[in-house]
Enzyme design. Structure first.
Site, short mmCIF file in Angstrom:
data_model
loop_
_atom_site.label_atom_id
_atom_site.label_comp_id
_atom_site.label_asym_id
_atom_site.label_seq_id
_atom_site.Cartn_x
_atom_site.Cartn_y
_atom_site.Cartn_z
N TYR A 1 0.83 -1.20 0.00
CA TYR A 1 0.00 0.00 0.00
C TYR A 1 0.87 1.26 0.00
CZ TYR A 1 -4.25 -2.69 1.18
OH TYR A 1 -5.33 -3.56 1.19
N LYS B 1 6.30 -13.78 3.57
CA LYS B 1 6.57 -14.61 2.39
C LYS B 1 8.04 -14.41 2.04
CE LYS B 1 5.10 -17.25 -1.04
NZ LYS B 1 4.50 -18.58 -0.92
C1 IPM Z 1 -9.86 -2.66 4.84
C2 IPM Z 1 -10.29 -2.30 3.43
C3 IPM Z 1 -9.33 -1.26 2.86
C4 IPM Z 1 -7.94 -1.85 2.84
C5 IPM Z 1 -9.73 -0.72 1.47
C6 IPM Z 1 -11.16 -0.25 1.43
C7 IPM Z 1 -8.81 0.36 1.00
O1 IPM Z 1 -10.36 -3.41 2.63
O2 IPM Z 1 -9.90 -1.79 5.73
O3 IPM Z 1 -9.51 -3.81 5.07
O4 IPM Z 1 -7.56 -2.50 1.87
O5 IPM Z 1 -7.22 -1.64 3.81
#
Ligand code: IPM
Ligand code: MN
Length: 331
Positions: free
Chosen positions: A124, A169
């Site tokens: 992310y 992993k």
């Molecule tokens: C979560 C959700 C979010 C994530 C999305 C909506 C960006 O799936 O809080 O788990 O991937 O973190």
């Protein structure tokens, strides 16, 4: 305490009012600051969250959040990710604990585990490139990021069984060699027992033997996937709460999303949102009130006042009302 209340989109607009009704029944000195964010706002104003919203969030102690629709449009930046990063809430704590009388896909209810998901980096990172024929996402794992999530996991473990399972992993990803190494170092220095599991093997093992695990610490995307998967262990995605915790701010939200398919029907299960609010009370130090909320949730299940995902025929607001009454009667 000032709490930003963000309903968001879809079923967020149903489950958060139910959670707020339960919160109000406790009659605590909490100032609620409603804030509109999300896809709905984006459609209206072209932005899902702006600087002013961020300022308001930062002027609060914490946030109670419903759910936000995140379209798969490369121009849309997820509100949730923006908030997690801006407020630096690096630890996503997701308890996977069956409620009394309920079972999930395994039929077991003798387990109680917590997924501790790193929340600010990994896959992310937002360091991405998209071209016609190729696209890249950079997976970032830093020593600092790994250290602080490992410390959060160890802190939690000390109040539980003093053990953590590090999920990674590292047989394929160099970034996870660093993650695993740092987590081991931190656990050793904190005096917490540790073992590690490859994420694929962990997915199988968690579904087969959830009772073997207590505190599970992992990187961002693995934690995302394992937490939805684990919701099947407790019987419904509508039951799993979460807390995003940083050094300064905290943010409480159900693990489920905005569920456009069932939005507006009044059938969304509010328990995940209500248990997220319970985690907020614990974070604030209201232990007794948090325990009362948990007992209200258990009461609704015992009384069979549940939404259709749990086999009941009650509405989201019926469930909220019953719990609020239960709290008022037991305060
Ligand atoms: C979560 C959700 C979010 C994530 C999305 C909506 C960006 O799936 O809080 O788990 O991937 O973190
Ligand atoms: Mn998710």
């Amino acid at each position: 305490m000032r709490v930003a209340i963000v309903e968001g989109d879809g079923i967020g607009k149903e489950v958060i009012p139910a959670a707020v009704e339960v919160l109000d029944a406790l009659d605590l000195p909490i100032e609620k600051v409603p804030l509109e964010l999300g896809y709905g706002k984006w459609e209206k104003c072209g932005v899902a969250i702006d600087e002013k919203d961020l300022e308001i969030l930062k002027s609060c102690d914490c946030v109670l959040f419903g759910a936000i629709t995140t379209p798969t449009d490369p121009n849309y930046k997820s509100v949730l990710l923006t908030i997690r990063k801006e407020l630096d809430m690096y630890a996503n704590i997701r308890p996977i604990k069956p409620l009394p009388g309920l079972v999930g896909v395994t039929g077991k209810n003798d387990f109680d585990l917590v997924i501790v998901r790193e929340n600010t980096e990994g896959m992310y990172s937002s360091i991405e490139e998209i071209h016609d024929d190729v696209a890249y996402t950079k997976r970032v794992v830093s020593r600092k990021g790994s250290e602080r999530i490992a410390r959060s996991a160890c802190k939690l473990a000390k109040d539980r069984k003093n053990e953590i399972t590090i999920v990674h992993k590292s047989n394929v990803l160099k970034s996870d060699t660093l993650f695993l190494g740092v987590c081991r170092e931190v656990a050793a220095s904190e005096g917490v027992e540790y073992r590690d599991m490859l994420v694929d093997a962990m997915a199988y093992s968690l579904m087969s033997y959830p009772e073997r695990y207590d505190v599970v610490v992992t990187t961002n995307l693995f934690g995302d996937i394992l937490s939805d998967m684990s919701a099947a262990l407790v019987g419904s995605l509508g039951l799993v709460p979460s807390a995003n915790i940083g050094d300064k701010y905290a943010f409480f939200e159900p693990v489920h999303g905005s569920a456009p398919d069932i939005a507006g029907k009044g059938i969304a299960n509010p328990i995940a949102a209500i248990l997220s609010m319970k985690m907020m009370l614990e974070w604030m130090g209201y232990e007794r009130e948090a325990a009362l909320v948990e007992s209200a949730v258990e009461f609704s299940i015992k009384e069979n006042i549940t939404t259709p995902d749990l086999g009941g025929s009650s509405s989201t607001s019926d469930v909220g009302k019953l719990m609020a009454d239960h709290i008022r009667n037991n305060l």
